[in-house]
Design a protein around this motif. Sequence first.
Motif, mmCIF file in Angstrom:
data_model
loop_
_atom_site.group_PDB
_atom_site.id
_atom_site.type_symbol
_atom_site.label_atom_id
_atom_site.label_comp_id
_atom_site.label_asym_id
_atom_site.label_seq_id
_atom_site.Cartn_x
_atom_site.Cartn_y
_atom_site.Cartn_z
ATOM 1 N N THR A 179 10.439 2.222 -1.683
ATOM 2 C CA THR A 179 9.799 3.083 -2.450
ATOM 3 C C THR A 179 9.129 3.044 -3.725
ATOM 4 O OG1 THR A 179 12.563 3.989 -2.197
ATOM 5 C CG2 THR A 179 11.325 4.936 -4.770
ATOM 6 N N CYS A 180 7.644 3.870 -3.918
ATOM 7 C CA CYS A 180 6.762 3.490 -5.155
ATOM 8 C C CYS A 180 6.902 3.848 -6.676
ATOM 9 C CB CYS A 180 5.476 4.454 -4.479
ATOM 10 S SG CYS A 180 4.311 4.384 -5.918
ATOM 11 N N THR A 181 7.456 3.201 -7.069
ATOM 12 C CA THR A 181 7.247 2.786 -8.815
ATOM 13 C C THR A 181 6.786 4.002 -9.644
ATOM 14 O OG1 THR A 181 6.569 0.802 -9.434
ATOM 15 C CG2 THR A 181 8.964 0.839 -9.343
ATOM 16 N N GLU A 182 5.382 4.598 -9.624
ATOM 17 C CA GLU A 182 4.924 4.699 -9.659
ATOM 18 C C GLU A 182 4.735 6.573 -9.334
ATOM 19 O OE1 GLU A 182 0.464 3.885 -9.592
ATOM 20 O OE2 GLU A 182 0.690 1.854 -10.487
ATOM 21 N N CYS A 183 4.852 6.832 -8.425
ATOM 22 C CA CYS A 183 5.791 7.785 -7.812
ATOM 23 C C CYS A 183 6.567 8.664 -7.578
ATOM 24 C CB CYS A 183 4.162 8.823 -6.402
ATOM 25 S SG CYS A 183 4.152 7.833 -5.150
ATOM 26 N N GLY A 184 7.580 7.401 -7.022
ATOM 27 C CA GLY A 184 8.593 7.486 -7.081
ATOM 28 C C GLY A 184 8.427 8.201 -5.266
ATOM 29 N N LYS A 237 -2.391 -0.368 -3.460
ATOM 30 C CA LYS A 237 -1.381 -1.327 -3.879
ATOM 31 C C LYS A 237 -1.007 -0.802 -4.686
ATOM 32 C CE LYS A 237 -1.971 -4.794 -0.878
ATOM 33 N NZ LYS A 237 -2.415 -6.543 -0.849
ATOM 34 N N THR A 238 0.548 -0.517 -4.848
ATOM 35 C CA THR A 238 1.503 -0.452 -5.725
ATOM 36 C C THR A 238 3.048 -1.483 -5.636
ATOM 37 O OG1 THR A 238 2.812 1.410 -4.430
ATOM 38 C CG2 THR A 238 0.671 1.704 -6.527
ATOM 39 N N GLU A 239 2.852 -1.223 -7.100
ATOM 40 C CA GLU A 239 4.942 -2.270 -6.651
ATOM 41 C C GLU A 239 5.801 -1.112 -5.944
ATOM 42 O OE1 GLU A 239 7.364 -3.918 -9.973
ATOM 43 O OE2 GLU A 239 6.158 -5.504 -9.516
ATOM 44 N N TYR A 277 0.873 -1.022 0.630
ATOM 45 C CA TYR A 277 -0.511 0.118 0.092
ATOM 46 C C TYR A 277 0.613 1.078 0.024
ATOM 47 C CZ TYR A 277 -3.108 3.431 1.922
ATOM 48 O OH TYR A 277 -4.777 4.577 1.432
ATOM 49 N N CYS A 278 0.691 2.090 -1.257
ATOM 50 C CA CYS A 278 1.202 3.357 -0.996
ATOM 51 C C CYS A 278 0.508 4.530 -0.406
ATOM 52 C CB CYS A 278 1.602 3.906 -2.323
ATOM 53 S SG CYS A 278 2.632 5.766 -2.391
ATOM 54 N N PRO A 279 0.355 5.075 0.838
ATOM 55 C CA PRO A 279 -0.140 6.559 1.274
ATOM 56 C C PRO A 279 0.035 8.122 0.569
ATOM 57 C CG PRO A 279 2.370 5.971 2.732
ATOM 58 C CD PRO A 279 2.056 4.821 1.381
ATOM 59 N N PHE A 280 0.801 7.759 -0.748
ATOM 60 C CA PHE A 280 0.637 8.772 -1.612
ATOM 61 C C PHE A 280 0.266 8.509 -1.962
ATOM 62 C CE2 PHE A 280 4.842 8.096 0.965
ATOM 63 C CZ PHE A 280 5.402 9.270 1.406
ATOM 64 N N CYS A 281 -0.512 6.998 -3.750
ATOM 65 C CA CYS A 281 -0.667 6.884 -4.323
ATOM 66 C C CYS A 281 -2.306 6.260 -3.740
ATOM 67 C CB CYS A 281 -1.322 5.721 -5.073
ATOM 68 S SG CYS A 281 0.774 6.360 -6.207
ATOM 69 N N LYS A 282 -2.208 6.562 -2.634
ATOM 70 C CA LYS A 282 -4.080 5.510 -1.863
ATOM 71 C C LYS A 282 -4.095 4.361 -2.445
ATOM 72 C CE LYS A 282 -5.056 10.295 0.240
ATOM 73 N NZ LYS A 282 -5.860 10.705 0.270
HETATM 74 ZN ZN LIG Z 1 2.928 5.678 -4.797
#
Ligand SMILES: [Zn+2]
Length: 100
Positions: A78-83, A17-19, A10-15
């Motif tokens: 480190t989120c691959t979508e938002c960095g 689940k991300t890789e 879970y990414c708290p910035f994208c809200k």
């Molecule tokens: Zn993210």
Amino acid sequence: MKIPKKVNRYCPFCKKKTEQKIKEPTKQKASSLKRGGKIRIRLRGLWRGIGNKGRYSRMKNQQKRKRKTTKKTNLLYTCTECGKSKNQKKGKRTSKVLIE
Ligand SMILES: [Zn+2]
């Protein structure tokens, strides 16, 4: 402990689940010349010779004490979508961390 390189989390910035990539942050060395530091005591000439050195005699004994053999893991996700990246909340005790 073996840890995979990438994990769905879970990414708290994208809200959602991300890789996310896992990395171990490099450890920062504590400044050796801070107040009350062991190196500073040695520069003053304490810890040398014979006799009682007050509280510094006691500090010498603390070095002989048994230390813990394991440390808590400190991982950076480190989120691959938002960095953006986030630290691990709770570390597990292990002697070694292998990121594969
Ligand atoms: Zn993210």
